[in-house]
Design a protein around this motif. Structure first.
Motif, PDB file in Angstrom:
ATOM      1  N   THR A  63       0.967  -1.164   0.123  1.00  0.00           N
ATOM      2  CA  THR A  63      -0.169   0.164   0.085  1.00  0.00           C
ATOM      3  C   THR A  63       1.037   1.157   0.011  1.00  0.00           C
ATOM      4  O   THR A  63       0.675   2.291  -0.626  1.00  0.00           O
ATOM      5  CB  THR A  63      -1.036  -0.078   1.151  1.00  0.00           C
ATOM      6  OG1 THR A  63      -1.840  -1.207   1.068  1.00  0.00           O
ATOM      7  CG2 THR A  63      -1.846   1.066   1.200  1.00  0.00           C
ATOM      8  N   TYR A  64       1.917   1.140   0.769  1.00  0.00           N
ATOM      9  CA  TYR A  64       2.707   2.469   0.602  1.00  0.00           C
ATOM     10  C   TYR A  64       3.501   2.696  -0.671  1.00  0.00           C
ATOM     11  O   TYR A  64       3.707   3.591  -1.185  1.00  0.00           O
ATOM     12  CB  TYR A  64       3.808   2.061   1.850  1.00  0.00           C
ATOM     13  CG  TYR A  64       4.574   3.530   2.220  1.00  0.00           C
ATOM     14  CD1 TYR A  64       3.940   4.477   2.855  1.00  0.00           C
ATOM     15  CD2 TYR A  64       6.101   3.659   1.885  1.00  0.00           C
ATOM     16  CE1 TYR A  64       4.476   5.515   3.310  1.00  0.00           C
ATOM     17  CE2 TYR A  64       6.634   4.975   2.239  1.00  0.00           C
ATOM     18  CZ  TYR A  64       5.860   5.959   2.862  1.00  0.00           C
ATOM     19  OH  TYR A  64       6.528   7.221   3.428  1.00  0.00           O
ATOM     20  N   ALA A  65       3.775   1.519  -1.260  1.00  0.00           N
ATOM     21  CA  ALA A  65       4.202   1.694  -2.655  1.00  0.00           C
ATOM     22  C   ALA A  65       3.249   2.376  -3.778  1.00  0.00           C
ATOM     23  O   ALA A  65       3.633   3.158  -4.348  1.00  0.00           O
ATOM     24  CB  ALA A  65       4.528   0.163  -3.390  1.00  0.00           C
ATOM     25  N   GLU A  66       2.154   2.230  -3.327  1.00  0.00           N
ATOM     26  CA  GLU A  66       0.782   3.206  -4.034  1.00  0.00           C
ATOM     27  C   GLU A  66       1.080   4.305  -3.742  1.00  0.00           C
ATOM     28  O   GLU A  66       1.102   5.225  -4.601  1.00  0.00           O
ATOM     29  CB  GLU A  66      -0.482   2.489  -3.792  1.00  0.00           C
ATOM     30  CG  GLU A  66      -0.577   1.089  -4.290  1.00  0.00           C
ATOM     31  CD  GLU A  66      -2.386   0.913  -3.756  1.00  0.00           C
ATOM     32  OE1 GLU A  66      -2.992   1.301  -4.713  1.00  0.00           O
ATOM     33  OE2 GLU A  66      -2.416  -0.083  -2.824  1.00  0.00           O
ATOM     34  N   TRP A  67       1.444   4.795  -2.387  1.00  0.00           N
ATOM     35  CA  TRP A  67       1.545   6.226  -2.232  1.00  0.00           C
ATOM     36  C   TRP A  67       2.465   6.888  -2.609  1.00  0.00           C
ATOM     37  O   TRP A  67       2.590   8.003  -3.102  1.00  0.00           O
ATOM     38  CB  TRP A  67       1.598   6.256  -0.584  1.00  0.00           C
ATOM     39  CG  TRP A  67       0.563   6.059   0.216  1.00  0.00           C
ATOM     40  CD1 TRP A  67      -0.872   5.313  -0.345  1.00  0.00           C
ATOM     41  CD2 TRP A  67       0.160   5.909   1.637  1.00  0.00           C
ATOM     42  NE1 TRP A  67      -1.740   4.934   0.797  1.00  0.00           N
ATOM     43  CE2 TRP A  67      -1.078   5.262   1.824  1.00  0.00           C
ATOM     44  CE3 TRP A  67       1.001   6.351   2.766  1.00  0.00           C
ATOM     45  CZ2 TRP A  67      -1.535   5.054   3.293  1.00  0.00           C
ATOM     46  CZ3 TRP A  67       0.359   6.069   3.869  1.00  0.00           C
ATOM     47  CH2 TRP A  67      -0.815   5.470   4.339  1.00  0.00           C
ATOM     48  N   LEU A  68       3.750   6.051  -2.690  1.00  0.00           N
ATOM     49  CA  LEU A  68       4.821   6.620  -3.246  1.00  0.00           C
ATOM     50  C   LEU A  68       4.835   6.901  -4.957  1.00  0.00           C
ATOM     51  O   LEU A  68       5.242   7.832  -5.465  1.00  0.00           O
ATOM     52  CB  LEU A  68       6.011   5.674  -3.174  1.00  0.00           C
ATOM     53  CG  LEU A  68       6.464   5.274  -1.607  1.00  0.00           C
ATOM     54  CD1 LEU A  68       7.662   4.405  -1.743  1.00  0.00           C
ATOM     55  CD2 LEU A  68       7.182   6.634  -1.192  1.00  0.00           C
TER      56      LEU A  68
END
Length: 466
Positions: A347-352
């Motif tokens: 999910t953090y990859a999506e934010w990045l």
């Protein structure tokens, strides 16, 4: 990626174990391997006494993809002197089993297949020795229905089938040690009637056609947890290519999804290169995607090398599932309680990605997650039950934990170096929440107890400060 509830061990299984431990004649010496590895949410899942190193699966799929005949050749190393051992397996009929080429006694009890080797192979069952088990089976593979009504296992599609395994569905189509802590290499050979195609993990190393049926041989040399194994059978349009870094790409798309998927799938090399700069070297030699037609399944799954999508994906979903190749597939959870390490980082990859490509700052994505009441139903590192493993706190609040680590470090170069070090240290292995918190504190030289207590384990929404 859906919640599952553990099955209670049937009384028959207890009776079988009692007999195995009573010194019955005709078998090897030693003691039976344990039933289950005591996972917090699936205590009966997996088995003790051995580690699988390789699965060789030969599957013959019937014309309507509803009948399956299989041979599983399982190579394992004994971690104790075994008199018997167990395999997770449900639904299909077992025709025979051998250990080291000798017929073995077989018992079925619920989702457990108990195998007692012949006395003549006792020396091969001693601790540290490698032994080979062959199980032949057939029947109509079934879907496994979750408590919330979602399905996994062997799912029928409009033109074939797709096997999805997280967390327990793989036992519906091959016997094995189906806990993520026991990873292995795979050779999966699937024979299907033309014009259907069979797509699986890893690289396509051979294909042969005879009498209107084609066998597809897929090989995965890097360790893989069984829930990440897949077989998709259908009338796929396939493409092969290589990235500039030499990663082999293989995509398989249902013709009804082809046009809507084309632009997003064309970005796979771009997403892999972007991810490599942030998460470290891509951990596998092949990549790609499997795109079913809309309605064939209801969720995407990060099956190793090539995720399965339930219809044309958008770019954010592609980024999420490819991030799992680092977080979940290479660095795999020790138990299902550690699932937030998969979903929080993906999910953090999506934010990045949104920050780099869509002009949405990571802080804005964090704020949106923070304001969502759904993310505060429970701590991400301690879901109340198996039913909750795919709920928002595991994803959104898991990503907030990652961002809090980044804020605590307060140096982006150091943060991403820490992330790359994490994927390197546990590459192709298993890691727990305790491993992660210890690693972060070791790398930063800081006691982050307050961060973990508030964001990872806390029962209420903490203040934004800190």
């Amino acid at each position: 990626m859906n919640p599952r509830t553990p099955a209670a061990a049937p009384l028959l299984l207890a009776l079988v174990l009692a007999l195995l431990g009573s010194g019955c004649t005709g078998g090897v010496e030693g003691t039976p391997g344990a039933v289950g590895v005591r996972d917090p949410y699936f205590p009966g899942l997996g088995n003790g006494g051995y580690d699988v190193t390789h699965y060789g699966l030969k599957l013959d799929v019937g014309p309507a993809a509803g009948q399956l005949r299989g041979t599983a050749t399982i190579t394992a190393r004994a971690t104790q002197h075994l008199s018997a051992f167990h395999l997770d397996f449900v639904g299909l009929d077992v025709e025979s089993a051998t250990v080291e080429g000798e017929p073995a006694a077989v018992n079925r009890a619920g989702k457990e297949l108990t195998i007692r080797p012949d006395a003549s192979v006792d020396d091969r069952m001693r601790e540290g020795r490698t032994f080979t088990t062959v199980v032949r089976y057939s029947g109509s593979p079934q879907a496994v229905t979750d408590a919330d009504g979602e399905k996994e296992g062997w799912l029928r599609t409009a033109d074939g089938s797709v096997a999805l395994g997280e967390p327990t569905g793989s036992m519906a189509w091959f016997p094995g040690n189906h806990h993520p802590s026991d990873k292995a290499a795979y050779d999966i050979e699937v024979t299907v009637p033309d014009p259907l195609k069979a797509i699986s993990n890893g690289q396509l190393v051979a294909r042969r056609t005879e009498n209107g049926r084609t066998a597809y041989h897929w090989r995965t040399t890097e360790p893989m947890a069984s829930y990440l194994a897949t077989v998709a059978v259908g009338r796929f349009t396939t493409e092969q290519a290589r990235t500039p870094e030499g990663i082999r790409l293989f995509t398989a798309v249902d013709p009804e999804s082809a046009a809507a998927s084309e632009d997003v799938l064309a970005r796979i090399p771009e997403v892999l290169a972007w991810s490599r700069a942030r998460f470290g070297p891509y951990p596998f030699t092949s990549a790609g995607a499997i795109v079913e037609r809309t309605g064939d399944s209801t969720y995407a799954l990060e099956t190793q090398n090539r995720p399965v999508f339930p219809g044309p994906p958008d770019t954010g979903l592609l980024v999420h599932e490819l991030a799992h190749q680092w977080f979940g597939n290479s660095v795999t959870p020790k138990t299902w309680r550690d699932m937030w390490l998969n979903e929080g980082f993906a999910t953090y990859a999506e934010w990045l990605w949104a920050a780099d490509h869509d002009g949405v700052p990571v802080g804005e994505s964090f704020d949106e997650a923070y304001e969502s009441d759904a993310n505060w139903a429970f701590p991400p590192a301690d879901p109340p039950a198996a039913l909750d493993l795919s709920d928002p706190p595991v994803y959104g609040r898991g990503a907030m934990v990652v961002h809090q680590v980044r804020l605590a470090i307060d140096d982006d170069r150091a943060f991403f170096a820490l992330v790359r070090g994490w994927t390197e240290k546990y590459r192709h292995g298993n890691a727990s929440t305790d491993d992660f918190t210890a690693y972060v504190e070791e790398q930063t030289g800081r006691d982050l107890t307050g961060l973990w207590d508030a964001w990872l384990y806390g029962g209420s929404r903490p203040a934004r400060e800190g």
